[in-house]
Design an enzyme around this catalytic site. Structure first.
Site, PDB file in Angstrom:
ATOM      1  N   TYR A  93     -16.699  -3.654  -7.448  1.00 22.79           N
ATOM      2  CA  TYR A  93     -17.263  -4.425  -8.826  1.00 22.79           C
ATOM      3  C   TYR A  93     -18.081  -5.556  -8.467  1.00 22.79           C
ATOM      4  O   TYR A  93     -18.637  -6.094  -7.350  1.00 22.79           O
ATOM      5  CB  TYR A  93     -15.733  -5.171  -8.195  1.00 22.79           C
ATOM      6  N   HIS A 146     -10.217   4.730  -4.656  1.00 26.31           N
ATOM      7  CA  HIS A 146     -10.813   4.131  -5.647  1.00 26.31           C
ATOM      8  C   HIS A 146     -10.288   5.690  -6.960  1.00 26.31           C
ATOM      9  O   HIS A 146      -9.980   5.693  -8.423  1.00 26.31           O
ATOM     10  CB  HIS A 146     -12.519   3.884  -5.917  1.00 26.31           C
ATOM     11  N   SER A 153      -5.050  -3.633 -14.596  1.00 22.11           N
ATOM     12  CA  SER A 153      -5.145  -3.916 -16.498  1.00 22.11           C
ATOM     13  C   SER A 153      -4.082  -4.055 -16.715  1.00 22.11           C
ATOM     14  O   SER A 153      -3.415  -3.305 -18.392  1.00 22.11           O
ATOM     15  CB  SER A 153      -6.130  -2.707 -17.295  1.00 22.11           C
ATOM     16  N   LEU A 197      -2.959  -6.625 -18.663  1.00 24.20           N
ATOM     17  CA  LEU A 197      -2.855  -7.211 -20.306  1.00 24.20           C
ATOM     18  C   LEU A 197      -3.883  -6.316 -20.828  1.00 24.20           C
ATOM     19  O   LEU A 197      -4.623  -7.449 -21.720  1.00 24.20           O
ATOM     20  CB  LEU A 197      -3.490  -8.301 -19.826  1.00 24.20           C
ATOM     21  N   GLY A 198      -3.847  -5.151 -20.704  1.00 21.09           N
ATOM     22  CA  GLY A 198      -4.767  -4.252 -21.570  1.00 21.09           C
ATOM     23  C   GLY A 198      -6.310  -4.804 -21.659  1.00 21.09           C
ATOM     24  O   GLY A 198      -6.865  -5.087 -22.682  1.00 21.09           O
ATOM     25  N   ARG A 199      -6.720  -5.521 -20.773  1.00 16.37           N
ATOM     26  CA  ARG A 199      -7.943  -6.036 -20.021  1.00 16.37           C
ATOM     27  C   ARG A 199      -8.147  -7.160 -21.244  1.00 16.37           C
ATOM     28  O   ARG A 199      -9.551  -7.835 -22.019  1.00 16.37           O
ATOM     29  CB  ARG A 199      -9.125  -4.383 -20.542  1.00 16.37           C
ATOM     30  N   PHE A 248      -7.018  -7.607 -24.067  1.00 16.20           N
ATOM     31  CA  PHE A 248      -6.538  -6.975 -25.500  1.00 16.20           C
ATOM     32  C   PHE A 248      -4.710  -7.596 -25.610  1.00 16.20           C
ATOM     33  O   PHE A 248      -5.098  -8.456 -26.730  1.00 16.20           O
ATOM     34  CB  PHE A 248      -6.531  -5.533 -25.770  1.00 16.20           C
ATOM     35  N   LEU A 249      -3.462  -7.666 -25.088  1.00 14.59           N
ATOM     36  CA  LEU A 249      -2.542  -7.643 -25.240  1.00 14.59           C
ATOM     37  C   LEU A 249      -2.272  -8.629 -25.141  1.00 14.59           C
ATOM     38  O   LEU A 249      -1.021 -10.055 -25.876  1.00 14.59           O
ATOM     39  CB  LEU A 249      -1.755  -7.091 -24.681  1.00 14.59           C
TER      40      LEU A 249
END
Ligand SMILES: NC(=O)c1ccc[n+]([C@@H]2O[C@H](COP(=O)([O-])OP(=O)(O)OC[C@H]3O[C@@H](n4cnc5c(N)ncnc54)[C@H](OP(=O)(O)O)[C@@H]3O)[C@@H](O)[C@H]2O)c1
Length: 340
Positions: free
Chosen positions: A54, A134, A213, A215-217, A219-220
């Site tokens: 990251y 990972h 993810s 939160l859907g990256r 989106f949600l």
């Protein structure tokens, strides 16, 4: 604040994903990132998730640069005792759209040892609480990689072992070598393939699940715009690229449930995960990430949101409406469902 167990590791019921504090979805300054982390930990979100890949890659570096880990170091210097720290090793090259089949993972025991030393040095800590592999290395039996990680526990460098994006079969083989505390894979209202085999295997073996993810990256949450995602890699994914408009109906369903509870979409998405995990008998700790302190606190509010059977049925309908794959690289074996 209640706590949740991931194997024998005790953590806050919602964690904090540090990836998006770096450049990936726009990023922020290191100072602002640490201020957000401070607010999250003050509020009781103590389970921090990073990785050696990251953060911005360094030009010409042959190994993961660990710039997100470096960002965390000054924060940990002050607050190490208050947090449970997770990091990862094993992805060796940045995402590259040109050659989907290029090898990007390393699970060799000698690599596990050197990657762990490099992460400890960058983070400025003596021990990592949860150390994940990972991505499985197709050229290295997972038993060998996990055997090396077990030796890192004996050496006092890590406390618990985690695996990311493994299949149920890979998990079983690894768990036979050494107990696995947590499995981390994408799991959310629009990414449910892990419910087929991986989550049931975790429930059976007593392995915790860390939905990434969640939160859907973003989106949600219904707060993203098409223009915003076009500026980062999300706009190049099928779900947020060509299927952006078609998938808006998903956001509307989440919003409808949120309105009924006077909650936000993010809280509904996280509460759904906690409810679904409980239904499936698995201990789960989602790790949403945000650059904004107020959103970290908002996300923690999901712990107190009770969804009823009608909410769950309505949210379940999203599953059949999703257009586009969850895989972000053009290689099906990169995620567990592509190997099952
Ligand atoms: N193991 C793996 O292979 C893997 C892969 C991907 C991610 N992860 C881990 O999972 C963590 C979380 O995943 P992620 O960052 O991809 O996705 P996510 O947590 O689903 O979504 C993050 C995005 O949501 C936005 N957001 C967060 N809270 C919000 C809220 N309450 N309202 C509106 N927007 C909100 C953030 O934007 P703002 O910053 O603008 O708030 C951010 O862009 C990562 O940090 C990483 O630790 C692991």
């Amino acid at each position: 604040m209640t706590t949740t167990r991931l194997g024998d590791l005790i953590v806050s019921p919602i964690g904090f994903g540090c990836m998006a504090l770096s450049h990936v979805y726009g990023g922020t300054t290191d100072e602002a990132a640490r201020a957000t982390l401070g607010a999250a930990v003050d509020a009781g979100i103590t389970f921090l998730d990073t990785s050696d890949v990251y953060g911005k890659p360094r030009e010409g570096a042959s190994r993961p640069a660990g710039t997100n880990e470096e960002m965390l170091a000054p924060f940990l210097a002050k607050r190490r005792d208050e947090v449970q720290l997770a990091t990862k090793f094993g992805i060796t090259a940045p995402r590259d759209g040109t050659d989907a089949t290029a090898k990007r993972t390393d699970g060799r025991p000698e690599y596990a040892r050197s990657a762990c030393d490099a992460s400890l040095a960058r983070l400025g800590v003596e021990t990592i609480d949860l150390y994940y592999h990972h991505r499985p290395d197709p050229d290295m039996p997972i038993e060998e990689t996990v055997g090396a990680m077990a030796e890192l526990i004996e050496a006092g460098k890590i406390r618990h072992i985690g695996l990311s994006e493994v299949t149920s079969e890979e998990l079983r083989r690894a768990h036979a070598v050494h107990p696995i505390a947590a499995l981390q894979s994408e799991w959310s209202l629009w990414s449910r393939d892990v419910e087929g085999r991986v989550v049931p295997a975790c429930a059976e073996l007593g392995v915790g699940f860390v939905p990434y993810s969640p939160l859907g990256r973003g989106f949600l949450t219904g707060t993203l715009t098409k223009e915003q995602v076009a500026g980062d890699f999300r706009g190049g994914t099928s779900r947020m690229g060509e299927a952006w408009d078609a998938n808006q109906k998903i956001v509307e369903i989440v919003a409808e449930v949120a309105r009924r509870h006077d909650a936000t979409n993010a809280q509904v998405a996280l509460a759904w995960l906690l409810h679904r995990a409980a239904q499936m008998g698995v201990s789960a700790v989602p790790i949403p990430g945000s650059r904004k302190p107020e959103r970290a606190l908002e996300n923690l509010g999901a712990v107190d949101l009770r969804l009823d059977a009608d909410d769950m049925t309505q949210l379940d309908s999203i599953r059949s409406l999703v257009e586009g794959s969850r895989n972000i690289v053009n290689n099906p074996t990169w995620i567990s469902s592509g190997r099952e």
